[in-house]
Write an enzyme that holds these catalytic residues in place. Structure first.
Site, PDB file in Angstrom:
ATOM      1  N   PRO A 191      75.083  41.678  24.808  1.00  0.00           N
ATOM      2  CG  PRO A 191      76.829  43.263  23.799  1.00  0.00           C
ATOM      3  CD  PRO A 191      75.426  42.984  24.539  1.00  0.00           C
ATOM      4  CD  GLU A 192      76.122  37.223  28.346  1.00  0.00           C
ATOM      5  OE1 GLU A 192      77.139  36.943  28.759  1.00  0.00           O
ATOM      6  OE2 GLU A 192      75.307  37.539  29.248  1.00  0.00           O
TER       7      GLU A 192
END
Ligand SMILES: [Zn+2]
Length: 270
Positions: free
Chosen positions: A2-3
């Site tokens: 997850p960015e």
């Protein structure tokens, strides 16, 4: 992994389900996350009322009357909302059960995520040294230019340094540099002010586009299989080695820069 856009999408997805609710119980099934989940966390959150759900870098900041929960999704974490009593899968490590009859559930197969509670979250050691938010007013061309003077580090790892600016992960760094026409191997200290202005705009544009793409998954945060919040979006250069540049048609090249796979166009990026 997850960015920042996925974390921001998660924030927007869970906020309407949890803000203003009281946490009636904390159910922990696995404490061995990146750091052991302290029992102090359960004690402080149990009975607390949730205020705003915010974000700093890739941390979700869930304000509660018992302190602010600082949640990091690690490499593979996700949060989603289920009805209380929904059976947990083996990777569902904890739930915050709410007075609404729903629960905020945390899933993390690789267990690199973390949960802390702090009174002053921005002074917590995890957050205290972070650079400005990429979507906030502090990220400007002038700021990047000033911080980069004298630096021989390549511009790509420079903008991926969390003390410089947070949330510019590998994909977004490649995409932003392409949009700004800057070669990723160029020394950060040798990029002119006007080009940093373009780069600051490009970073914002690339991240906002990804957040916008993630917005279409918002409806999935309640009652989903927990995979919501990760999304594919259109990429101009990342992972496109050998394919034609969307601007000039020349093949995109890949190289390892600062130990990270990097993609760029030798014609469009100088
Ligand atoms: Zn090109």
């Amino acid at each position: 992994m997850p960015e920042l856009p996925e974390v921001e999408t998660s924030r927007r997805g869970i906020a309407p389900h949890i803000e203003g609710r009281r946490i009636v119980a904390v159910h922990v099934r696995e404490r061995r996350l990146r750091w052991n989940l302290s029992e102090d966390v359960d004690q402080r959150l149990t009975g607390a009322t949730i205020g705003k759900v915010g974000r700093r870098a890739k941390y979700l900041l869930i304000d509660t009357s018992g302190g602010t929960a600082i949640l990091h999704l690690g490499m593979s974490g996700s949060v989603y909302v289920v009805d209380a009593g929904t059976p947990a899968g083996i990777h569902d490590h904890f739930d915050l059960e709410l007075d609404s009859g729903k629960m905020l559930r945390y899933r993390d197969p690789r267990r690199f995520g973390s949960l802390h509670v702090a009174n002053v979250p921005l002074e917590h050691p995890l957050l205290a040294r972070l650079g400005p938010e990429p979507l906030g007013p502090e990220l400007t061309g002038t700021y990047l230019w000033a911080r980069s003077r004298g630096r021989r580090l390549a511009v790509k790892p420079f903008i991926m340094t969390s003390q410089i600016v947070v949330g510019v992960g590998n994909i977004y760094a490649s995409e932003s540099l392409f949009l700004a026409g800057i070669h990723p191997k160029r020394a950060a200290g040798r990029v002119a002010l006007e080009r940093y202005e373009r780069l600051a705009d490009a970073i914002r544009q690339v991240l906002e586009k990804a957040i916008h793409a993630g917005g279409t998954t918002l409806r999935d945060f309640y009652g989903s299989d927990g995979e919501a919040g990760y999304f594919k979006h259109e990429l101009a250069v990342y992972d496109r080695a050998g394919k034609p540049c969307i601007r000039c048609g020349q093949p995109i090249v890949s190289a390892v820069i600062g130990q990270r796979a990097s993609y760029y166009c030798r014609t469009c990026q100088t």
